[in-house]
Design a protein around this motif. Structure first.
Motif, PDB file in Angstrom:
ATOM      1  N   LEU A  24      27.573  31.184  43.660  1.00 36.32           N
ATOM      2  CA  LEU A  24      28.911  30.809  44.109  1.00 36.32           C
ATOM      3  C   LEU A  24      29.788  32.051  44.108  1.00 36.32           C
ATOM      4  O   LEU A  24      29.614  32.944  43.284  1.00 36.32           O
ATOM      5  N   ILE A  25      30.729  32.108  45.037  1.00 43.66           N
ATOM      6  CA  ILE A  25      31.759  33.152  45.031  1.00 43.66           C
ATOM      7  C   ILE A  25      33.068  32.435  44.698  1.00 43.66           C
ATOM      8  O   ILE A  25      33.517  31.565  45.442  1.00 43.66           O
ATOM      9  N   LEU A  26      33.644  32.810  43.557  1.00 44.27           N
ATOM     10  CA  LEU A  26      34.877  32.179  43.090  1.00 44.27           C
ATOM     11  C   LEU A  26      36.021  33.128  43.416  1.00 44.27           C
ATOM     12  O   LEU A  26      36.064  34.248  42.915  1.00 44.27           O
ATOM     13  N   VAL A  27      36.937  32.679  44.271  1.00 47.01           N
ATOM     14  CA  VAL A  27      38.021  33.544  44.735  1.00 47.01           C
ATOM     15  C   VAL A  27      39.356  33.038  44.195  1.00 47.01           C
ATOM     16  O   VAL A  27      39.715  31.876  44.400  1.00 47.01           O
ATOM     17  N   ALA A  28      40.073  33.914  43.493  1.00 43.44           N
ATOM     18  CA  ALA A  28      41.393  33.539  42.966  1.00 43.44           C
ATOM     19  C   ALA A  28      42.451  33.948  43.981  1.00 43.44           C
ATOM     20  O   ALA A  28      42.552  35.112  44.351  1.00 43.44           O
ATOM     21  N   SER A  29      43.230  32.986  44.421  1.00 41.72           N
ATOM     22  CA  SER A  29      44.287  33.268  45.403  1.00 41.72           C
ATOM     23  C   SER A  29      45.562  33.676  44.661  1.00 41.72           C
ATOM     24  O   SER A  29      45.610  33.691  43.435  1.00 41.72           O
ATOM     25  N   ASP A  30      46.599  33.975  45.431  1.00 43.30           N
ATOM     26  CA  ASP A  30      47.907  34.271  44.829  1.00 43.30           C
ATOM     27  C   ASP A  30      48.790  33.020  44.787  1.00 43.30           C
ATOM     28  O   ASP A  30      49.985  33.098  44.521  1.00 43.30           O
ATOM     29  N   ARG A  31      48.167  31.851  45.049  1.00 42.91           N
ATOM     30  CA  ARG A  31      48.932  30.600  45.011  1.00 42.91           C
ATOM     31  C   ARG A  31      49.267  30.225  43.565  1.00 42.91           C
ATOM     32  O   ARG A  31      48.532  30.533  42.642  1.00 42.91           O
ATOM     33  N   VAL A  32      50.387  29.528  43.416  1.00 43.52           N
ATOM     34  CA  VAL A  32      50.779  29.030  42.092  1.00 43.52           C
ATOM     35  C   VAL A  32      51.000  27.533  42.203  1.00 43.52           C
ATOM     36  O   VAL A  32      51.641  27.059  43.142  1.00 43.52           O
ATOM     37  N   SER A  33      50.449  26.803  41.220  1.00 45.00           N
ATOM     38  CA  SER A  33      50.684  25.365  41.217  1.00 45.00           C
ATOM     39  C   SER A  33      51.456  24.991  39.958  1.00 45.00           C
ATOM     40  O   SER A  33      51.165  25.480  38.869  1.00 45.00           O
ATOM     41  N   VAL A  34      52.501  24.177  40.127  1.00 43.28           N
ATOM     42  CA  VAL A  34      53.210  23.634  38.959  1.00 43.28           C
ATOM     43  C   VAL A  34      53.295  22.124  39.133  1.00 43.28           C
ATOM     44  O   VAL A  34      53.492  21.634  40.248  1.00 43.28           O
ATOM     45  N   TYR A  35      53.100  21.407  38.043  1.00 42.15           N
ATOM     46  CA  TYR A  35      53.083  19.938  38.082  1.00 42.15           C
ATOM     47  C   TYR A  35      52.133  19.430  39.168  1.00 42.15           C
ATOM     48  O   TYR A  35      52.440  18.486  39.898  1.00 42.15           O
ATOM     49  N   ASP A  36      50.983  20.121  39.295  1.00 38.11           N
ATOM     50  CA  ASP A  36      49.935  19.726  40.244  1.00 38.11           C
ATOM     51  C   ASP A  36      50.347  19.834  41.709  1.00 38.11           C
ATOM     52  O   ASP A  36      49.731  19.240  42.580  1.00 38.11           O
ATOM     53  N   VAL A  37      51.427  20.584  41.976  1.00 34.28           N
ATOM     54  CA  VAL A  37      51.836  20.832  43.368  1.00 34.28           C
ATOM     55  C   VAL A  37      51.809  22.345  43.608  1.00 34.28           C
ATOM     56  O   VAL A  37      52.307  23.114  42.792  1.00 34.28           O
ATOM     57  N   VAL A  38      51.213  22.765  44.732  1.00 37.52           N
ATOM     58  CA  VAL A  38      51.165  24.195  45.053  1.00 37.52           C
ATOM     59  C   VAL A  38      52.500  24.620  45.653  1.00 37.52           C
ATOM     60  O   VAL A  38      52.998  23.996  46.593  1.00 37.52           O
ATOM     61  N   LEU A  39      53.075  25.678  45.082  1.00 41.23           N
ATOM     62  CA  LEU A  39      54.353  26.186  45.601  1.00 41.23           C
ATOM     63  C   LEU A  39      54.106  26.900  46.927  1.00 41.23           C
ATOM     64  O   LEU A  39      53.049  27.496  47.131  1.00 41.23           O
ATOM     65  N   ARG A  82      39.480  40.185  43.697  1.00 42.77           N
ATOM     66  CA  ARG A  82      39.955  38.887  43.192  1.00 42.77           C
ATOM     67  C   ARG A  82      38.872  37.815  43.255  1.00 42.77           C
ATOM     68  O   ARG A  82      39.153  36.615  43.276  1.00 42.77           O
ATOM     69  N   ALA A  83      37.632  38.276  43.281  1.00 47.14           N
ATOM     70  CA  ALA A  83      36.522  37.321  43.358  1.00 47.14           C
ATOM     71  C   ALA A  83      35.407  37.726  42.405  1.00 47.14           C
ATOM     72  O   ALA A  83      35.264  38.896  42.067  1.00 47.14           O
ATOM     73  N   ILE A  84      34.643  36.734  41.973  1.00 37.84           N
ATOM     74  CA  ILE A  84      33.424  37.025  41.208  1.00 37.84           C
ATOM     75  C   ILE A  84      32.264  36.225  41.783  1.00 37.84           C
ATOM     76  O   ILE A  84      32.444  35.105  42.271  1.00 37.84           O
ATOM     77  N   ARG A  85      31.101  36.848  41.745  1.00 39.06           N
ATOM     78  CA  ARG A  85      29.865  36.137  42.080  1.00 39.06           C
ATOM     79  C   ARG A  85      29.391  35.482  40.792  1.00 39.06           C
ATOM     80  O   ARG A  85      29.295  36.148  39.760  1.00 39.06           O
ATOM     81  N   CYS A  86      29.136  34.185  40.837  1.00 37.03           N
ATOM     82  CA  CYS A  86      28.751  33.508  39.601  1.00 37.03           C
ATOM     83  C   CYS A  86      27.646  32.480  39.809  1.00 37.03           C
ATOM     84  O   CYS A  86      27.314  32.112  40.935  1.00 37.03           O
ATOM     85  N   ARG A  87      27.095  32.070  38.675  1.00 37.43           N
ATOM     86  CA  ARG A  87      26.024  31.071  38.678  1.00 37.43           C
ATOM     87  C   ARG A  87      26.601  29.693  38.983  1.00 37.43           C
ATOM     88  O   ARG A  87      27.716  29.379  38.597  1.00 37.43           O
TER      89      ARG A  87
END
Length: 281
Positions: A24-39, A82-87
């Motif tokens: 899997l390639i896990l990519v972290a975006s610059d999005r922010v979520s508060v109270y389960d809503v993405v700003l 901003r990504a990692i290759r993972c199991r």
């Protein structure tokens, strides 16, 4: 050479997961979520900070629990940094949370029942009080748009079996204690943290997702920590407080985040990364 294709499996509130063969390639975006809503407004560099900090922490805990990282560099170039290759793991259907201090939903639960996730606590505790010892306070993993609910240790045992429940609690508290100790030496209080664990094909438990980041933990400045009030935090609590202060009803769509709040949030993410790791951003 033909371009290498990865397949988008899942786009979460903050992370995107791609399949690349068995990995899997896990990519972290610059999005922010508060109270389960993405700003609607991203925080520049946030994905890179979360990725780099998680990689640093995974190494600190390698003797406690194996992690899912295969490589931080063998990723598609457009995701570099901003990504990692993972199991691939079969994720445990429980949010594993450790709390060393009373705050957030834990505080609300305590005020209601005197306990959190069925763990009884001393009477008379106030916001940001240090607990007698860290506690394991699991919650459900709610579907998108719904909120996680506190569950007891017995509920976890009923869901995954007594042996796995015991391991989840042991690993969660061991990671939290080690992390809190390292952070304390660097002037940071880790109030609580949420871990994601999954099963490898051989049945062993493996630490996945992110670990001890400003998105999954509450980081406070140790020199200004004072029970009985809200604390200066190096995490997304700052954005959460701003969003609440606008009078927003916590439903989608969320308001645009002003430039000064974006800049202050980015600065806190980078500051905590530098303080914890000792590395310059």
């Amino acid at each position: 050479m033909e371009e290498h294709q990865v397949e988008l499996l899942h786009s979460g509130k903050v992370r995107d997961v791609y399949a690349d063969g068995d990995d899997l390639i896990l990519v972290a975006s610059d999005r922010v979520s508060v109270y389960d809503v993405v700003l609607p407004t991203p925080i520049p560099d946030k994905g890179a900070v979360l990725t780099r900090l998680s990689l640093w922490w995974f190494e600190q805990f390698a003797d406690i629990v194996p992690h899912h990282v295969i490589s931080a560099t063998d990723v598609p170039p457009e995701f570099a940094g901003r990504a990692i290759r993972c199991r691939r793991l079969r994720m445990v259907p429980v949010e594993c949370i450790a709390r060393g201090y009373l705050t957030g939903l834990g505080l609300k639960e305590y005020e209601k029942s005197g306990s959190v996730s069925g763990v009884p606590l001393p009477a008379g505790l106030v916001e940001a009080d240090r607990l007698p010892e860290p506690i394991f306070t699991p919650t459900t993993k709610a579907p998108v748009g719904e909120h996680d609910e506190f569950i007891t240790y017995d509920d976890v045992a009923a869901e995954v079996g007594a042996e796995t429940a015991e391991e989840l609690r042991r690993i969660t508290l061991a990671v939290y204690r080690r992390g809190a100790e390292i952070a304390a030496d660097r002037g940071i209080v880790i109030a609580d943290t949420k871990l994601e664990l999954g099963w490898a094909p051989d049945g062993s438990l493996v630490l996945g997702d992110e670990v001890l980041t400003p998105d999954s933990s509450r980081f406070w400045a140790a020199d200004s920590w004072q029970p009985g009030r809200a604390q200066f935090s190096f995490d997304k609590q700052f954005v959460r407080d701003w969003a609440t202060g606008t009078g927003w009803d916590k439903r989608s769509p969320a308001p645009e985040v002003p430039a000064d709040v974006v800049a202050a949030t980015r600065a806190r993410y980078i500051d905590v990364y530098e303080r914890l790791t000792g590395l310059a951003w």
